[in-house]
Design an enzyme around this catalytic site. Structure first.
Site, PDB file in Angstrom:
ATOM      1  N   CYS A   1       1.190   0.731   1.853  1.00  0.00           N
ATOM      2  CA  CYS A   1       2.124   1.454   2.720  1.00  0.00           C
ATOM      3  C   CYS A   1       3.546   1.397   2.146  1.00  0.00           C
ATOM      4  O   CYS A   1       3.811   2.049   1.143  1.00  0.00           O
ATOM      5  CB  CYS A   1       2.041   0.923   4.146  1.00  0.00           C
ATOM      6  SG  CYS A   1       2.707   2.067   5.376  1.00  0.00           S
TER       7      CYS A   1
ATOM      8  N   HIS B   1      -3.941   0.620   5.535  1.00  0.00           N
ATOM      9  CA  HIS B   1      -3.736  -0.836   5.585  1.00  0.00           C
ATOM     10  C   HIS B   1      -5.070  -1.584   5.515  1.00  0.00           C
ATOM     11  O   HIS B   1      -5.722  -1.791   6.549  1.00  0.00           O
ATOM     12  CB  HIS B   1      -3.023  -1.215   6.881  1.00  0.00           C
ATOM     13  CG  HIS B   1      -1.580  -0.882   6.914  1.00  0.00           C
ATOM     14  ND1 HIS B   1      -0.592  -1.765   6.534  1.00  0.00           N
ATOM     15  CD2 HIS B   1      -0.937   0.254   7.279  1.00  0.00           C
ATOM     16  CE1 HIS B   1       0.594  -1.192   6.670  1.00  0.00           C
ATOM     17  NE2 HIS B   1       0.416   0.038   7.119  1.00  0.00           N
TER      18      HIS B   1
ATOM     19  N   GLU C   1      -5.473  -4.743   5.078  1.00  0.00           N
ATOM     20  CA  GLU C   1      -5.355  -6.031   5.780  1.00  0.00           C
ATOM     21  C   GLU C   1      -5.582  -5.874   7.279  1.00  0.00           C
ATOM     22  O   GLU C   1      -5.950  -6.834   7.966  1.00  0.00           O
ATOM     23  CB  GLU C   1      -3.991  -6.681   5.497  1.00  0.00           C
ATOM     24  CG  GLU C   1      -2.811  -6.150   6.279  1.00  0.00           C
ATOM     25  CD  GLU C   1      -2.284  -4.812   5.783  1.00  0.00           C
ATOM     26  OE1 GLU C   1      -1.296  -4.329   6.368  1.00  0.00           O
ATOM     27  OE2 GLU C   1      -2.843  -4.254   4.817  1.00  0.00           O
TER      28      GLU C   1
END
Length: 216
Positions: free
Chosen positions: A85, A192, A194
């Protein structure tokens, strides 16, 4: 595998990335924006957030901080570098990946789950996926629309990493939402991983990004 998690004023996904790297079996270590010597690291991840409040444009101020010299040294040493990002915006800003991530076609902050196609598995971050595998990860950005003047070259060099499957939420060229350099060792993705590292979050498809770093 000692992996640096780069921190800028305004980073807000650093702890999430740290946790995901631990889940993947790595040894994460926080690295601040003013650290130039990263020679003790085996890899680095630049997490998402709003470095320096995204003043000027996303990633522009972070791109001129001392830690970027350390990142460039890791690249020269052929160590993996992943930008997520805001981290992807920073890597594009400093020219470590081709193209730019600019303002969304609908110029608003967009946060949603997306289906993505893994277009190449030759990178350390995608080598556990199958080519053209469809995975689920969230996006959260206002400046994620990808553009490049060298689209055909990216295709020829197998530098497209992720594409939106189905809905294209930001108007990116051909739905591209992840690219790498020619070596595949530097990768920039807008979604994302994560935030998709455990099933309790809604998907664990993103954990392979971090397992890939550790396996490499």
């Amino acid at each position: 595998m000692k992996v640096g998690v780069i921190r800028f004023p305004g980073s807000n996904c650093d702890r999430d990335v740290y946790h995901a790297l631990e889940l993947a079996g790595g040894e994460p270590e926080y690295v601040w924006w003013n650290q130039k010597d990263l020679s003790n690291l085996d890899a680095a991840v630049i997490p998402g957030g709003f470095s320096y409040g995204d003043y000027l444009r996303a990633g522009a101020i972070a791109a001129i901080t001392p830690v970027i010299e350390g990142i460039k040294s890791l690249v020269k040493e052929e160590k993996p570098v992943l930008g997520i990002c805001n981290g992807a915006q920073i890597l594009a800003e400093v020219g470590l990946v081709p193209g730019v991530f600019t303002v969304n076609e609908n110029p608003k902050f967009n946060c949603q789950w997306s289906e993505l196609k893994v277009k190449t598995n030759r990178t350390p971050f995608t080598n556990i996926y199958s080519k053209d595998e469809v995975i689920k990860m969230p996006v959260a950005h206002a400046e994620g629309r990808y553009f490049s003047e060298n689209l055909e070259l990216l295709k020829e060099n197998d530098q497209i990493v992720l594409q939106f499957e189905g809905e294209n939420p930001n108007g990116s060229m051909e739905g591209i939402t992840g690219v790498c350099d020619e070596t595949g060792l530097v990768c920039a993705v807008m979604p994302h991983p994560e935030r998709a590292s455990e099933l309790i979050l809604g998907s664990d498809d993103g954990l392979k990004f971090f397992k890939g770093i550790v396996n490499y």
